[in-house]
Design a protein around this motif. Structure first.
Motif, PDB file in Angstrom:
ATOM      1  N   LEU A   1       0.867  -1.178   0.000  1.00 37.83           N
ATOM      2  CA  LEU A   1       0.000   0.000   0.000  1.00 37.83           C
ATOM      3  C   LEU A   1       0.899   1.222   0.000  1.00 37.83           C
ATOM      4  O   LEU A   1       1.647   1.456   0.956  1.00 37.83           O
ATOM      5  N   ALA A   2       0.840   1.993  -1.095  1.00 39.15           N
ATOM      6  CA  ALA A   2       1.728   3.145  -1.224  1.00 39.15           C
ATOM      7  C   ALA A   2       1.065   4.168  -2.132  1.00 39.15           C
ATOM      8  O   ALA A   2       0.364   3.802  -3.077  1.00 39.15           O
ATOM      9  N   PRO A   3       1.278   5.454  -1.864  1.00 36.77           N
ATOM     10  CA  PRO A   3       0.605   6.506  -2.642  1.00 36.77           C
ATOM     11  C   PRO A   3       1.339   6.825  -3.935  1.00 36.77           C
ATOM     12  O   PRO A   3       2.495   7.240  -3.914  1.00 36.77           O
ATOM     13  N   CYS A   4       0.651   6.686  -5.067  1.00 37.35           N
ATOM     14  CA  CYS A   4       1.274   7.007  -6.349  1.00 37.35           C
ATOM     15  C   CYS A   4       1.469   8.510  -6.535  1.00 37.35           C
ATOM     16  O   CYS A   4       2.239   8.926  -7.401  1.00 37.35           O
ATOM     17  N   ASN A   5       0.772   9.315  -5.740  1.00 39.59           N
ATOM     18  CA  ASN A   5       0.926  10.760  -5.870  1.00 39.59           C
ATOM     19  C   ASN A   5       2.067  11.300  -5.011  1.00 39.59           C
ATOM     20  O   ASN A   5       2.285  12.511  -4.949  1.00 39.59           O
ATOM     21  N   GLY A   6       2.795  10.421  -4.336  1.00 43.17           N
ATOM     22  CA  GLY A   6       3.934  10.861  -3.539  1.00 43.17           C
ATOM     23  C   GLY A   6       3.562  11.652  -2.307  1.00 43.17           C
ATOM     24  O   GLY A   6       4.335  12.502  -1.855  1.00 43.17           O
ATOM     25  N   ALA A   7       2.399  11.377  -1.718  1.00 46.44           N
ATOM     26  CA  ALA A   7       1.959  12.102  -0.527  1.00 46.44           C
ATOM     27  C   ALA A   7       2.749  11.636   0.693  1.00 46.44           C
ATOM     28  O   ALA A   7       2.738  10.456   1.038  1.00 46.44           O
ATOM     29  N   MET A   8       3.418  12.569   1.353  1.00 46.73           N
ATOM     30  CA  MET A   8       4.123  12.223   2.582  1.00 46.73           C
ATOM     31  C   MET A   8       3.114  12.037   3.713  1.00 46.73           C
ATOM     32  O   MET A   8       2.050  12.651   3.734  1.00 46.73           O
ATOM     33  N   GLY A   9       3.455  11.166   4.656  1.00 44.83           N
ATOM     34  CA  GLY A   9       2.600  10.927   5.802  1.00 44.83           C
ATOM     35  C   GLY A   9       1.619   9.791   5.613  1.00 44.83           C
ATOM     36  O   GLY A   9       0.757   9.573   6.468  1.00 44.83           O
ATOM     37  N   TYR A  10       1.736   9.025   4.545  1.00 40.53           N
ATOM     38  CA  TYR A  10       0.766   7.975   4.244  1.00 40.53           C
ATOM     39  C   TYR A  10       0.975   6.707   5.079  1.00 40.53           C
ATOM     40  O   TYR A  10       0.015   6.070   5.513  1.00 40.53           O
ATOM     41  N   ALA A  11       2.220   6.319   5.294  1.00 42.62           N
ATOM     42  CA  ALA A  11       2.515   4.959   5.736  1.00 42.62           C
ATOM     43  C   ALA A  11       1.939   4.607   7.108  1.00 42.62           C
ATOM     44  O   ALA A  11       1.367   3.525   7.276  1.00 42.62           O
ATOM     45  N   VAL A  12       2.099   5.481   8.097  1.00 39.30           N
ATOM     46  CA  VAL A  12       1.649   5.126   9.450  1.00 39.30           C
ATOM     47  C   VAL A  12       0.129   4.978   9.508  1.00 39.30           C
ATOM     48  O   VAL A  12      -0.381   3.954   9.965  1.00 39.30           O
ATOM     49  N   PRO A  13      -0.665   5.973   9.062  1.00 41.78           N
ATOM     50  CA  PRO A  13      -2.116   5.773   9.090  1.00 41.78           C
ATOM     51  C   PRO A  13      -2.565   4.594   8.240  1.00 41.78           C
ATOM     52  O   PRO A  13      -3.483   3.856   8.624  1.00 41.78           O
ATOM     53  N   ALA A  14      -1.943   4.386   7.080  1.00 44.38           N
ATOM     54  CA  ALA A  14      -2.315   3.251   6.232  1.00 44.38           C
ATOM     55  C   ALA A  14      -2.080   1.936   6.958  1.00 44.38           C
ATOM     56  O   ALA A  14      -2.872   0.998   6.846  1.00 44.38           O
ATOM     57  N   ALA A  15      -0.993   1.864   7.707  1.00 42.12           N
ATOM     58  CA  ALA A  15      -0.708   0.645   8.465  1.00 42.12           C
ATOM     59  C   ALA A  15      -1.755   0.397   9.536  1.00 42.12           C
ATOM     60  O   ALA A  15      -2.157  -0.757   9.775  1.00 42.12           O
ATOM     61  N   VAL A  16      -2.206   1.449  10.196  1.00 40.53           N
ATOM     62  CA  VAL A  16      -3.250   1.293  11.215  1.00 40.53           C
ATOM     63  C   VAL A  16      -4.508   0.695  10.586  1.00 40.53           C
ATOM     64  O   VAL A  16      -5.089  -0.260  11.108  1.00 40.53           O
ATOM     65  N   ALA A  17      -4.937   1.250   9.451  1.00 47.08           N
ATOM     66  CA  ALA A  17      -6.138   0.739   8.795  1.00 47.08           C
ATOM     67  C   ALA A  17      -5.952  -0.693   8.334  1.00 47.08           C
ATOM     68  O   ALA A  17      -6.859  -1.526   8.464  1.00 47.08           O
ATOM     69  N   ALA A  18      -4.779  -1.002   7.780  1.00 45.54           N
ATOM     70  CA  ALA A  18      -4.525  -2.360   7.308  1.00 45.54           C
ATOM     71  C   ALA A  18      -4.590  -3.359   8.458  1.00 45.54           C
ATOM     72  O   ALA A  18      -5.153  -4.453   8.329  1.00 45.54           O
ATOM     73  N   LYS A  19      -4.030  -2.994   9.609  1.00 44.15           N
ATOM     74  CA  LYS A  19      -4.028  -3.914  10.754  1.00 44.15           C
ATOM     75  C   LYS A  19      -5.426  -4.065  11.340  1.00 44.15           C
ATOM     76  O   LYS A  19      -5.811  -5.171  11.770  1.00 44.15           O
ATOM     77  N   LEU A  20      -6.199  -2.988  11.367  1.00 42.28           N
ATOM     78  CA  LEU A  20      -7.571  -3.087  11.857  1.00 42.28           C
ATOM     79  C   LEU A  20      -8.399  -3.994  10.954  1.00 42.28           C
ATOM     80  O   LEU A  20      -9.255  -4.744  11.431  1.00 42.28           O
ATOM     81  N   HIS A  21      -8.142  -3.912   9.650  1.00 33.06           N
ATOM     82  CA  HIS A  21      -8.938  -4.702   8.712  1.00 33.06           C
ATOM     83  C   HIS A  21      -8.445  -6.143   8.627  1.00 33.06           C
ATOM     84  O   HIS A  21      -9.253  -7.053   8.456  1.00 33.06           O
ATOM     85  N   ARG A  22      -7.145  -6.352   8.726  1.00 36.21           N
ATOM     86  CA  ARG A  22      -6.582  -7.709   8.631  1.00 36.21           C
ATOM     87  C   ARG A  22      -5.677  -7.953   9.837  1.00 36.21           C
ATOM     88  O   ARG A  22      -4.457  -7.940   9.734  1.00 36.21           O
ATOM     89  N   PRO A  23      -6.294  -8.181  10.999  1.00 37.24           N
ATOM     90  CA  PRO A  23      -5.522  -8.267  12.243  1.00 37.24           C
ATOM     91  C   PRO A  23      -4.552  -9.431  12.301  1.00 37.24           C
ATOM     92  O   PRO A  23      -3.600  -9.401  13.087  1.00 37.24           O
ATOM     93  N   ARG A  24      -4.756 -10.475  11.502  1.00 41.74           N
ATOM     94  CA  ARG A  24      -3.862 -11.633  11.560  1.00 41.74           C
ATOM     95  C   ARG A  24      -2.599 -11.451  10.737  1.00 41.74           C
ATOM     96  O   ARG A  24      -1.662 -12.235  10.866  1.00 41.74           O
ATOM     97  N   ASN A  25      -2.578 -10.455   9.870  1.00 35.25           N
ATOM     98  CA  ASN A  25      -1.394 -10.215   9.048  1.00 35.25           C
ATOM     99  C   ASN A  25      -0.385  -9.343   9.780  1.00 35.25           C
ATOM    100  O   ASN A  25      -0.758  -8.468  10.566  1.00 35.25           O
TER     101      ASN A  25
END
Length: 589
Positions: free
Chosen positions: A424-448
């Motif tokens: 999961l990575a922003p094609c528009n080069g937006a800084m600040g994406y990784a940490v919030p994206a990780a939170v959402a990914a873990k909430l949605h797929r807690p076993r990964n």
């Protein structure tokens, strides 16, 4: 008893499959928050900044393919949310933004925090409207959902005046997907995909050197793409930040069309006579600053709603679902020889001329991605060593969230993606994406296992969402690469001017900062301890931050900042400094 507009909206969203709302709560949509909180089976995630809320919604939608929900208040809240909406627009990610507006009677009077939100969001979305009456909110929401999930998926924005939410609504609940004609639509889809597959098969059969540019993986179908390239004999490039669409150890893999791609990796694209773009927008980076396709190359776009690039040569548009097209291509390929014939070999085999060509180009991609040993200054580690160690230690179902910045090039170049991974990575080069994206990914797929990779610039923008991870018990691992500067801009400045301006970032103790947010904190500043620290972080069982201290001179894979700067300048001397003092103790959870 009549339902309220807020209650009706929640019912619509739930019936459309939305299960999570991300927000910074605001007074302009209090009844909607109350109705969502009362709804069973859904989750309301309160974030620390609207940018974090938008990035979380975008990441969930990217991971699931279904629209996610971001809520923000008028004026300042809507402005903060915009960065994630722009990310969703350029990444073609379905996202529904509901924006609270001032009360209807106060519109047009420069009221507190008043903005024309529909006009503000129109350039950032495929659909942006403001409700003029309370009665039209449900129908507008249904229209918004259809737009978000239409031929070109993307973000939509609906602004609703604050007083509309409590209004009574006793009308029918509009369907977000329209009348139920699924069987009929499926028949039309199969027919359309079949025709497109037949056309594509003919083009591939007559081409001498066909290549495909692919992504995202969920859109093209990872296993289907692999089968199709083997059957039809084309080589595969992954589009920018779409590397999880194809196994990079596959002999047909030609490379990742990201930043700084060397000539030998681009050679197969340069020599191609047919360029097939599967399911992805041909953005500037993927197209290598709009160099490709070349004027003489036949461009084939396979997908729905893809923008047509300015290509002076022959262009064919196959408006159909790329996964369905590839599936039909594989099913129809009972005679492989008919599909892969070419002028130089009328009876090719899977090990014939094309396979040999792709093996040669694949070897170039592998050579480019192979780590090279480079020394770093004491008290620092090399990003390549961290990435390759993480690759060895992470489970095969890992989800990676990658921020923007030069540090990310080390992941793109050295990870070695497989289709079991998710990126999961922003094609528009937006800084600040990784940490919030990780939170959402873990909430949605807690076993990964979920790992965020971010630079010190990016983590200072949205790193406070680590507190959100702590509060919602989402044990993400954050690797914060700290070199003490905005590395991408520093490299551009050094290349253009030979000196730096405004790129310094203060010396940080990110491990202690993480502990202050309730997470675990680790310092990684010793090459001998890379594997030990990463093993500890991956196994700690709670949100954690690894403060990865890197050499500021190692500005990009294979590049040194000192080699780009004018000798003797203060900027050149800066590269001799360490990014942070090693003051924080290592934590053992």
């Amino acid at each position: 008893m009549a339902q309220t507009v807020a209650g009706t909206a929640v019912r619509q969203l739930v019936e459309a499959g939305v299960r999570t709302a991300y927000t910074v709560p605001g007074e302009s949509f209090l009844p909607l928050l109350d109705a969502w909180e009362a709804e069973p089976g859904v989750r309301l995630v309160s974030t620390r900044h609207e940018a974090g809320a938008a990035f979380m919604a975008e990441a969930e939608a990217k991971l699931t393919g279904r629209p996610a929900l971001a809520l923000a208040s008028r004026g300042p809240g809507a402005a903060n949310l915009a960065i994630g909406v722009h990310t969703a627009r350029q990444d073609q990610t379905p996202l529904i933004a509901i924006l609270g507006q001032v009360e209807s009677g106060a519109r047009g009077r420069e009221s507190f925090q008043e903005v024309d939100l529909a006009a503000m969001y129109a350039p950032l979305t495929g659909w942006a409207q403001e409700a003029r009456t309370a009665e039209e909110v449900p129908s507008l929401l249904a229209e918004a959902h259809r737009a978000a999930t239409g031929p070109r998926p993307g973000p939509v924005a609906l602004a609703v005046p604050a007083d509309f939410w409590t209004a009574a609504y006793d009308g029918a609940v509009p369907l977000s997907t329209g009348p139920d004609r699924r069987d009929e639509a499926a028949g039309r889809t199969d027919e359309s995909a079949g025709r497109a597959a037949a056309h594509l098969a003919d083009l591939l059969a007559s081409a001498h050197r066909p290549v495909a540019i692919c992504g995202p993986g969920d859109r093209v179908g990872r296993e289907t793409l692999r089968a199709a390239c083997e059957v039809a004999g084309f080589g595969v490039y992954s589009a920018f930040r779409r590397q999880d669409c194809f196994d990079e150890d596959h002999p047909h893999f030609l490379g990742h069309l990201g930043l700084g791609v060397p000539e030998d990796v681009r050679l197969a694209l340069e020599d191609a006579d047919l360029v097939v773009v599967l399911g992805t927008r041909l953005d500037a980076i993927t197209a290598q600053d709009h160099r490709y396709p070349l004027p003489h190359q036949h461009l084939v776009l396979v997908g729905t709603g893809l923008p047509r690039p300015r290509h002076p040569g022959l262009t064919t548009v196959l408006e159909a679902d790329p996964h369905d097209v590839l599936s039909a291509l594989v099913r129809s390929a009972t005679d492989r020889n008919a599909l892969v014939r070419n002028a130089t070999d009328p009876d090719p085999t899977p090990t014939g001329p094309r396979a040999t060509v792709w093996e040669h180009h694949h070897a170039a991609a592998v050579r480019y991605a192979r780590p090279t040993g480079e020394a770093t200054r004491p008290g620092t580690v090399h990003p390549t060593d961290v990435v390759t160690a993480l690759r060895r230690l992470a489970p095969d179902d890992v989800i990676l969230t990658n921020d923007a910045g030069n540090f990310s090039a080390f992941l793109h170049r050295h990870w070695g993606f497989r289709t079991s991974h998710r990126l999961l990575a922003p094609c528009n080069g937006a800084m600040g994406y990784a940490v919030p994206a990780a939170v959402a990914a873990k909430l949605h797929r807690p076993r990964n296992t979920v790992v965020a990779l971010v630079g010190d610039g990016g983590v200072l923008m949205t790193g406070q969402e680590i507190e959100t991870a702590v509060r919602y018990a989402a044990p993400i691992v954050v690797l914060a690469f700290q070199n003490g500067m905005y590395g991408t801009i520093a490299m551009h400045q050094a290349t253009s001017h030979g000196r730096l301006a405004g790129v310094d970032i203060g010396r940080l103790d990110l491990a202690t900062w993480a502990r202050g947010l309730g997470a675990a904190g680790f310092v990684l500043d010793d090459p001998a301890r890379i594997e030990a620290v990463l093993t500890e972080a991956l196994g700690c069982g709670r949100p954690c931050v690894v403060d990865v201290r890197t050499d500021p001179d190692v500005i990009a894979p294979g590049r040194r900042l000192s080699g780009l700067l004018d000798p003797g300048t203060p900027s050149a001397e800066h590269t001799a400094e360490h990014p942070a003092e090693p003051t924080a103790e290592r934590e053992t959870p």
